[in-house]
Write a protein that holds these residues in place. Structure first.
Motif, short mmCIF file in Angstrom:
data_model
loop_
_atom_site.label_atom_id
_atom_site.label_comp_id
_atom_site.label_asym_id
_atom_site.label_seq_id
_atom_site.Cartn_x
_atom_site.Cartn_y
_atom_site.Cartn_z
N VAL A 1 38.77 -13.10 38.49
CA VAL A 1 37.58 -13.53 37.66
C VAL A 1 37.34 -14.93 37.80
CG1 VAL A 1 37.17 -13.67 35.38
CG2 VAL A 1 38.57 -11.60 36.03
N LEU A 2 35.98 -15.24 38.26
CA LEU A 2 36.03 -16.61 38.16
C LEU A 2 35.38 -17.07 36.92
CD1 LEU A 2 35.36 -19.22 39.98
CD2 LEU A 2 33.19 -18.08 40.38
N SER B 1 16.53 -24.96 38.00
CA SER B 1 16.28 -24.72 39.20
C SER B 1 17.57 -23.89 39.81
CB SER B 1 16.04 -26.02 40.00
OG SER B 1 17.21 -26.79 39.75
N LYS B 2 17.65 -23.38 40.84
CA LYS B 2 19.07 -22.90 41.26
C LYS B 2 20.31 -23.89 41.40
CE LYS B 2 16.82 -19.17 44.28
NZ LYS B 2 16.84 -18.52 45.56
N GLN B 3 19.70 -25.24 41.91
CA GLN B 3 20.81 -26.01 41.72
C GLN B 3 21.48 -26.41 40.51
OE1 GLN B 3 22.31 -27.24 44.67
NE2 GLN B 3 23.57 -28.04 43.21
N LEU C 1 33.76 -19.71 30.23
CA LEU C 1 32.46 -19.14 29.86
C LEU C 1 31.46 -19.98 30.06
CD1 LEU C 1 31.13 -16.68 28.27
CD2 LEU C 1 31.57 -17.67 26.09
N VAL C 2 30.56 -19.41 30.77
CA VAL C 2 29.17 -20.12 31.07
C VAL C 2 27.96 -19.54 30.29
CG1 VAL C 2 27.46 -20.82 32.91
CG2 VAL C 2 29.88 -20.52 33.55
N PHE D 1 27.30 -23.93 36.38
CA PHE D 1 28.59 -22.95 36.56
C PHE D 1 29.87 -24.24 36.93
CE2 PHE D 1 25.81 -19.70 36.40
CZ PHE D 1 26.41 -18.28 36.17
N ALA D 2 29.40 -25.06 37.97
CA ALA D 2 30.36 -25.72 38.35
C ALA D 2 31.22 -26.52 37.37
CB ALA D 2 29.85 -26.74 39.55
#
Length: 192
Positions: free
Chosen positions: A132-133, A176-178, A166-167, A184-185
């Motif tokens: 699990v990430l 944007s994707k970034q 938990l995001v 997440f990071a």
């Protein structure tokens, strides 16, 4: 005594006849009953599988065509595009699949009951080892309700104690994707 000896002598003469005549017949009867009848008769296990009765259900159910809302499906596809090489994205994961509730010193039944029925929108698993990430919640207007806010805080607290990041994203369609990757990071690096 003579009668007994005569009977015994007659038996010794008849014994080879009995052995050579009746034993093979008894053997063939045994084989027929055990092997042939045994194979043709349904076993209890097979019989149970083939002839189960239709259960009497108290409730009716209908299959869903989709397990996610349209918004969740769109975000699922976006996540798959972003994390395709690094993660598997699993939608609609119950907390009971993420958390071990059998911990010494607590009521296992009570602990399971507390998380049973609660879920997160997605779980990201590392593709290299399926660990699990993080968990992901896609917040919408339903998350503004008082009871939902309380539930979200509790889920966040429980996952935090279990070291599962938990995001939470409110409007990823406007990111944007970034920006999504950075979100997440930030959460994952803070937990690890």
């Amino acid at each position: 005594m003579e009668k007994f000896l005569a009977g015994l002598q007659g038996l010794t003469v008849a014994l080879p006849v009995i052995i050579f005549f009746f034993v093979p017949i008894a053997f063939f009867i045994f084989i027929y009953v055990v092997v042939i009848k045994g194979l043709s008769a349904p076993s209890r296990k097979r019989d149970l599988n083939l002839h189960t009765e239709k259960p009497r259900l108290s409730y009716k159910y209908r299959g869903k065509t989709h397990i996610m809302t349209q918004r969740e499906e769109k975000f699922f596809l976006l996540l798959n595009g972003i994390f395709r090489d690094k993660c598997y994205i699993i939608p609609q994961v119950h907390l009971s699949a993420l958390l071990e509730h059998r911990i010494k010193g607590q009521s296992w039944k009570g602990a399971f009951s507390h998380i049973n029925g609660k879920s997160v929108d997605y779980v990201l698993l590392r593709s290299r080892d399926l660990s699990v990430l993080c968990a992901v919640e896609l917040d919408d207007s339903t998350h503004n309700k008082a009871e939902r806010i309380k539930r979200d805080q509790e889920v966040g607290w429980i996952l935090g104690l279990a070291n599962i990041p938990l995001v939470r994203l409110r409007n990823p369609e406007n990111m944007s994707k970034q920006e999504i990757v950075d979100s997440f990071a930030k959460i994952i690096n803070k937990t690890n």
